[in-house]
Design a protein around this motif. Structure first.
Motif, mmCIF file in Angstrom:
data_model
loop_
_atom_site.group_PDB
_atom_site.id
_atom_site.type_symbol
_atom_site.label_atom_id
_atom_site.label_comp_id
_atom_site.label_asym_id
_atom_site.label_seq_id
_atom_site.Cartn_x
_atom_site.Cartn_y
_atom_site.Cartn_z
ATOM 1 N N VAL A 64 -0.259 11.060 12.462
ATOM 2 C CA VAL A 64 -1.695 10.935 12.185
ATOM 3 C C VAL A 64 -2.482 10.947 13.493
ATOM 4 C CG1 VAL A 64 -3.504 9.402 11.307
ATOM 5 C CG2 VAL A 64 -1.419 9.742 9.978
ATOM 6 N N VAL A 65 -2.015 10.180 14.465
ATOM 7 C CA VAL A 65 -2.692 10.123 15.762
ATOM 8 C C VAL A 65 -2.703 11.498 16.423
ATOM 9 C CG1 VAL A 65 -2.595 9.162 18.095
ATOM 10 C CG2 VAL A 65 -2.191 7.679 16.111
ATOM 11 N N GLN A 66 -1.562 12.175 16.416
ATOM 12 C CA GLN A 66 -1.477 13.487 17.053
ATOM 13 C C GLN A 66 -2.421 14.484 16.391
ATOM 14 O OE1 GLN A 66 0.682 14.546 19.887
ATOM 15 N NE2 GLN A 66 -1.093 15.905 19.706
ATOM 16 N N THR A 67 -2.479 14.466 15.061
ATOM 17 C CA THR A 67 -3.354 15.398 14.347
ATOM 18 C C THR A 67 -4.814 15.180 14.720
ATOM 19 O OG1 THR A 67 -1.811 15.503 12.484
ATOM 20 C CG2 THR A 67 -4.069 16.220 12.070
ATOM 21 N N LEU A 68 -5.230 13.922 14.781
ATOM 22 C CA LEU A 68 -6.623 13.638 15.129
ATOM 23 C C LEU A 68 -6.909 13.986 16.590
ATOM 24 C CD1 LEU A 68 -7.236 10.300 13.188
ATOM 25 C CD2 LEU A 68 -8.029 12.597 12.605
ATOM 26 N N CYS A 69 -5.944 13.731 17.462
ATOM 27 C CA CYS A 69 -6.123 14.119 18.871
ATOM 28 C C CYS A 69 -6.260 15.636 18.998
ATOM 29 C CB CYS A 69 -4.953 13.624 19.711
ATOM 30 S SG CYS A 69 -4.924 11.839 19.972
ATOM 31 N N ASP A 70 -5.486 16.371 18.205
ATOM 32 C CA ASP A 70 -5.575 17.836 18.221
ATOM 33 C C ASP A 70 -6.948 18.313 17.765
ATOM 34 O OD1 ASP A 70 -2.969 17.953 19.101
ATOM 35 O OD2 ASP A 70 -2.111 18.435 17.137
ATOM 36 N N ARG A 71 -7.647 17.474 17.005
ATOM 37 C CA ARG A 71 -8.999 17.809 16.547
ATOM 38 C C ARG A 71 -10.067 17.237 17.478
ATOM 39 N NH1 ARG A 71 -8.912 17.442 9.896
ATOM 40 N NH2 ARG A 71 -6.944 18.571 9.607
ATOM 41 N N SER A 72 -9.619 16.782 18.645
ATOM 42 C CA SER A 72 -10.515 16.255 19.692
ATOM 43 C C SER A 72 -11.141 14.916 19.325
ATOM 44 C CB SER A 72 -11.613 17.280 20.032
ATOM 45 O OG SER A 72 -11.031 18.481 20.508
ATOM 46 N N TRP A 73 -10.503 14.164 18.429
ATOM 47 C CA TRP A 73 -10.947 12.805 18.146
ATOM 48 C C TRP A 73 -10.393 11.873 19.219
ATOM 49 C CZ3 TRP A 73 -11.825 10.510 12.742
ATOM 50 C CH2 TRP A 73 -12.477 11.432 11.910
ATOM 51 N N LYS A 74 -11.164 10.872 19.569
ATOM 52 C CA LYS A 74 -10.661 9.816 20.448
ATOM 53 C C LYS A 74 -10.072 8.728 19.560
ATOM 54 C CE LYS A 74 -11.798 7.051 24.511
ATOM 55 N NZ LYS A 74 -10.702 7.662 25.287
ATOM 56 N N VAL A 75 -8.812 8.399 19.797
ATOM 57 C CA VAL A 75 -8.080 7.482 18.923
ATOM 58 C C VAL A 75 -7.566 6.291 19.722
ATOM 59 C CG1 VAL A 75 -6.093 7.230 17.379
ATOM 60 C CG2 VAL A 75 -7.377 9.386 17.411
ATOM 61 N N VAL A 76 -7.665 5.120 19.126
ATOM 62 C CA VAL A 76 -7.064 3.903 19.670
ATOM 63 C C VAL A 76 -6.140 3.334 18.598
ATOM 64 C CG1 VAL A 76 -7.476 1.555 20.516
ATOM 65 C CG2 VAL A 76 -9.046 3.414 21.143
ATOM 66 N N VAL A 77 -4.961 2.884 19.006
ATOM 67 C CA VAL A 77 -3.981 2.340 18.059
ATOM 68 C C VAL A 77 -3.893 0.828 18.230
ATOM 69 C CG1 VAL A 77 -1.531 2.267 17.436
ATOM 70 C CG2 VAL A 77 -2.653 4.465 17.891
ATOM 71 N N LEU A 78 -3.978 0.128 17.114
ATOM 72 C CA LEU A 78 -3.866 -1.329 17.100
ATOM 73 C C LEU A 78 -2.493 -1.706 16.554
ATOM 74 C CD1 LEU A 78 -5.437 -4.060 17.479
ATOM 75 C CD2 LEU A 78 -5.977 -3.906 15.034
ATOM 76 N N SER A 79 -1.685 -2.352 17.390
ATOM 77 C CA SER A 79 -0.346 -2.774 16.979
ATOM 78 C C SER A 79 -0.327 -4.271 16.708
ATOM 79 C CB SER A 79 0.682 -2.440 18.065
ATOM 80 O OG SER A 79 0.867 -1.047 18.182
ATOM 81 N N PHE A 80 0.385 -4.648 15.660
ATOM 82 C CA PHE A 80 0.554 -6.061 15.345
ATOM 83 C C PHE A 80 1.610 -6.667 16.269
ATOM 84 C CE2 PHE A 80 -1.062 -4.184 11.385
ATOM 85 C CZ PHE A 80 -2.143 -5.020 11.151
ATOM 86 N N PRO A 81 1.663 -7.992 16.361
ATOM 87 C CA PRO A 81 2.698 -8.615 17.200
ATOM 88 C C PRO A 81 4.086 -8.123 16.800
ATOM 89 C CG PRO A 81 1.117 -10.258 16.447
ATOM 90 C CD PRO A 81 0.792 -9.000 15.710
ATOM 91 N N GLN A 82 4.955 -7.987 17.775
ATOM 92 C CA GLN A 82 6.289 -7.462 17.474
ATOM 93 C C GLN A 82 7.120 -8.434 16.648
ATOM 94 O OE1 GLN A 82 7.138 -5.798 21.647
ATOM 95 N NE2 GLN A 82 7.859 -4.161 20.300
ATOM 96 N N ALA A 83 6.687 -9.672 16.559
ATOM 97 C CA ALA A 83 7.328 -10.610 15.636
ATOM 98 C C ALA A 83 6.992 -10.252 14.188
ATOM 99 C CB ALA A 83 6.872 -12.034 15.932
ATOM 100 N N ILE A 84 5.905 -9.507 13.993
ATOM 101 C CA ILE A 84 5.480 -9.074 12.658
ATOM 102 C C ILE A 84 6.043 -7.690 12.346
ATOM 103 C CG2 ILE A 84 3.493 -8.569 11.183
ATOM 104 C CD1 ILE A 84 3.652 -11.488 11.880
ATOM 105 N N ILE A 85 5.822 -6.737 13.262
ATOM 106 C CA ILE A 85 6.375 -5.382 13.148
ATOM 107 C C ILE A 85 7.102 -5.090 14.454
ATOM 108 C CG2 ILE A 85 5.885 -2.933 12.801
ATOM 109 C CD1 ILE A 85 3.345 -3.705 11.341
ATOM 110 N N ALA A 86 8.413 -5.098 14.407
ATOM 111 C CA ALA A 86 9.214 -5.002 15.630
ATOM 112 C C ALA A 86 9.079 -3.648 16.320
ATOM 113 C CB ALA A 86 10.680 -5.289 15.306
ATOM 114 N N GLN A 87 9.030 -2.587 15.521
ATOM 115 C CA GLN A 87 9.001 -1.232 16.074
ATOM 116 C C GLN A 87 7.569 -0.795 16.347
ATOM 117 O OE1 GLN A 87 11.962 0.299 16.499
ATOM 118 N NE2 GLN A 87 11.219 2.237 17.323
ATOM 119 N N GLN A 88 7.374 -0.066 17.435
ATOM 120 C CA GLN A 88 6.078 0.538 17.721
ATOM 121 C C GLN A 88 6.229 2.052 17.725
ATOM 122 O OE1 GLN A 88 4.588 -1.200 21.388
ATOM 123 N NE2 GLN A 88 3.590 -2.856 20.266
#
Length: 250
Positions: free
Chosen positions: A60-84
């Protein structure tokens, strides 16, 4: 692929009248693929996407970047979601150290001040996590703190609030997949936002767990850019693209 017909047992159901209010069971309605509205966020605006830890976020991020959108990703604590999820070069990741509302508000304010006004928000809910309730609660907080940003952006371009979950690709009506029901609360959130923020494009998406990351991202982008403003919720599964309707009275 031939689309499966809805279960005939759901085609006609008796109407229940409780306290003078007619109630009908929900039924799936097959939809055509979404039409695409060409738009982009204005200069100085960004799209904020939560990281579910899977390649769906990456695509999703790559597709929006390819469309020249500026994207920021918000990650939850790794105790909640271990993988990023891996991100394209140049995309900034903001990682929450805890699940407090105060920290979330601080991070959202910092993003707006240092990177750009948040004009679009996409929450991609993770599969099979123990902290479902905490994550859903946090998305309610996100809505609370993005109200001003999204409603103001909507005055001159499309702003959006999307939530993506993986139930069964049929809003839980197919009864053939084990899933956490708590994430279904996000459908109620977006329904409410459609009434409270009438200018903001709000939509919930249920993706079948069988759909791979690349196709999932295509569906998410398709819904983000859909020109139809009258649909609140969409699912993708064995019957294709569907929404909900009240059952027909026989």
């Amino acid at each position: 692929m031939k689309k499966k017909k809805p279960d005939s047992n759901w085609d006609f159901q008796p109407v229940q009248v409780i306290d003078n209010v007619a109630r009908r069971p929900a039924q799936l309605k097959i939809l055509p693929l979404p039409d695409s509205l060409e738009f982009s966020l204005p200069e100085g605006h960004i799209c904020l996407i939560t990281d579910d830890g899977s390649l769906t976020t990456s695509h999703v991020v790559q597709t929006l970047c390819d469309r020249s959108w500026k994207v920021v990703v918000l990650s939850f604590p790794q105790a909640i979601i271990a993988q990023q999820a891996p991100l394209p070069a140049g995309v900034e990741r903001i990682t929450l150290a805890d699940m407090s509302e105060e920290l979330l508000q601080h991070k959202l304010s910092a993003i707006a001040t240092n990177i750009g006004t948040i004009g679009s928000f996409i929450h991609i809910h993770p599969q099979a996590v123990e902290q479902d309730k905490a994550i859903v609660k946090h998305i309610f907080f996100v809505a609370k703190h993005l109200k001003k940003s999204l409603t103001e952006t909507a005055n001159y371009t499309r702003s959006s609030f999307l939530t993506v979950v993986r139930l069964d690709g049929a809003f839980g009506l197919e009864h053939n997949t084990n899933y956490g029901a708590i994430a279904g609360g996000l459908f109620g959130l977006t329904k409410t936002l459609r009434w409270e923020w009438p200018k903001v494009f709000a939509r919930s998406i249920d993706l079948s767990p069988a759909i791979d990351a690349q196709k999932s991202a295509e569906h998410i982008i398709g819904e983000l850019c859909d020109s139809n403003l009258y649909i609140n919720e969409v699912a993708y599964g064995s019957q294709g693209r569907v929404t909900l309707k009240a059952s027909v009275v026989k």
